[in-house]
Design a protein around this motif. Structure first.
Motif, PDB file in Angstrom:
ATOM      1  N   LEU A 109      36.032  -0.966   7.589  1.00  0.00           N
ATOM      2  CA  LEU A 109      34.659  -0.923   8.100  1.00  0.00           C
ATOM      3  C   LEU A 109      34.598  -1.284   9.579  1.00  0.00           C
ATOM      4  N   ALA A 110      35.393  -2.261  10.002  1.00  0.00           N
ATOM      5  CA  ALA A 110      35.412  -2.641  11.422  1.00  0.00           C
ATOM      6  C   ALA A 110      35.858  -1.462  12.284  1.00  0.00           C
ATOM      7  N   ALA A 111      36.855  -0.722  11.838  1.00  0.00           N
ATOM      8  CA  ALA A 111      37.313   0.441  12.596  1.00  0.00           C
ATOM      9  C   ALA A 111      36.224   1.511  12.662  1.00  0.00           C
ATOM     10  N   LEU A 112      35.534   1.732  11.550  1.00  0.00           N
ATOM     11  CA  LEU A 112      34.457   2.722  11.531  1.00  0.00           C
ATOM     12  C   LEU A 112      33.289   2.286  12.421  1.00  0.00           C
ATOM     13  N   PHE A 113      32.927   1.006  12.363  1.00  0.00           N
ATOM     14  CA  PHE A 113      31.854   0.491  13.227  1.00  0.00           C
ATOM     15  C   PHE A 113      32.261   0.563  14.693  1.00  0.00           C
ATOM     16  N   ALA A 114      33.543   0.276  14.980  1.00  0.00           N
ATOM     17  CA  ALA A 114      34.023   0.355  16.368  1.00  0.00           C
ATOM     18  C   ALA A 114      33.953   1.791  16.880  1.00  0.00           C
ATOM     19  N   MET A 115      34.207   2.747  16.008  1.00  0.00           N
ATOM     20  CA  MET A 115      34.066   4.152  16.396  1.00  0.00           C
ATOM     21  C   MET A 115      32.607   4.475  16.697  1.00  0.00           C
ATOM     22  N   ALA A 116      31.730   4.061  15.794  1.00  0.00           N
ATOM     23  CA  ALA A 116      30.318   4.422  15.916  1.00  0.00           C
ATOM     24  C   ALA A 116      29.637   3.730  17.090  1.00  0.00           C
ATOM     25  N   LEU A 118      31.276   1.473  19.573  1.00  0.00           N
ATOM     26  CA  LEU A 118      32.054   1.149  20.774  1.00  0.00           C
ATOM     27  C   LEU A 118      32.804   2.343  21.339  1.00  0.00           C
ATOM     28  N   GLY A 119      32.755   3.462  20.614  1.00  0.00           N
ATOM     29  CA  GLY A 119      33.437   4.658  21.088  1.00  0.00           C
ATOM     30  C   GLY A 119      34.952   4.616  20.933  1.00  0.00           C
ATOM     31  N   GLU A 120      35.462   3.697  20.135  1.00  0.00           N
ATOM     32  CA  GLU A 120      36.915   3.638  19.926  1.00  0.00           C
ATOM     33  C   GLU A 120      37.353   4.813  19.060  1.00  0.00           C
ATOM     34  N   ARG A 121      38.568   5.277  19.304  1.00  0.00           N
ATOM     35  CA  ARG A 121      39.104   6.413  18.566  1.00  0.00           C
ATOM     36  C   ARG A 121      40.503   6.080  18.053  1.00  0.00           C
ATOM     37  N   PRO A 122      40.617   5.804  16.747  1.00  0.00           N
ATOM     38  CA  PRO A 122      41.941   5.508  16.191  1.00  0.00           C
ATOM     39  C   PRO A 122      42.885   6.708  16.320  1.00  0.00           C
TER      40      PRO A 122
END
Length: 144
Positions: A109-116, A118-122
């Motif tokens: 969920l943290a990775a998904l929230f960071a994408m939504a 913060l614009g982070e892209r795994p």
């Protein structure tokens, strides 16, 4: 030999302490309400940090902090409190081996929230790891 980056060492220590938290909390919530147990835990954390921050020379006047930082730290504190209240309630109702893995869904969920937000892209490798964590949570939480 490649050394671990500093963040990885701190993250590993966080995982060790989080694991201890689950086991110690499971014993600690027996016979008292989960909300009161969370209060006790919070007071202990407050006392430790009230000593650590000044002694380590990290104290600054809170009035000098940016309003945006204070707002987001306050929101983070509310999210932490809600997480702890839910976690302790779950520990009262379930086993550590059930609760802890589901709690780790926070990784995905943290990775998904960071994408939504913060614009982070795994990277593809990170997506694989996230999928494995998510799958692991499902395997560990699924009971017949």
């Amino acid at each position: 030999m490649t050394s671990f980056p500093a963040w990885a060492i701190w993250a590993l220590l966080s995982a060790v302490f989080a694991a201890l938290t689950a086991v110690l909390a499971k014993v600690g919530v027996q016979g008292i309400s989960a909300d009161y147990a969370t209060l006790v835990r919070t007071v202990v954390i407050l006392c430790v940090l009230a000593l650590l921050v000044p002694l380590s020379g990290q104290w600054v006047d809170p009035r000098s902090l940016p309003a945006r930082s204070l707002l987001f730290l306050a929101l983070s504190g509310l999210a932490t409190g809600a997480s702890w209240l839910c976690y302790y309630r779950a520990l009262q109702l379930g086993e550590v081996a059930q609760v802890a893995p589901v709690d780790k869904l926070s990784v995905v969920l943290a990775a998904l929230f960071a994408m939504a937000f913060l614009g982070e892209r795994p990277s593809p490798r990170e997506w694989l790891g996230l999928a494995l964590v998510g799958g692991g949570v499902l395997v560990l939480a699924w009971r017949r």
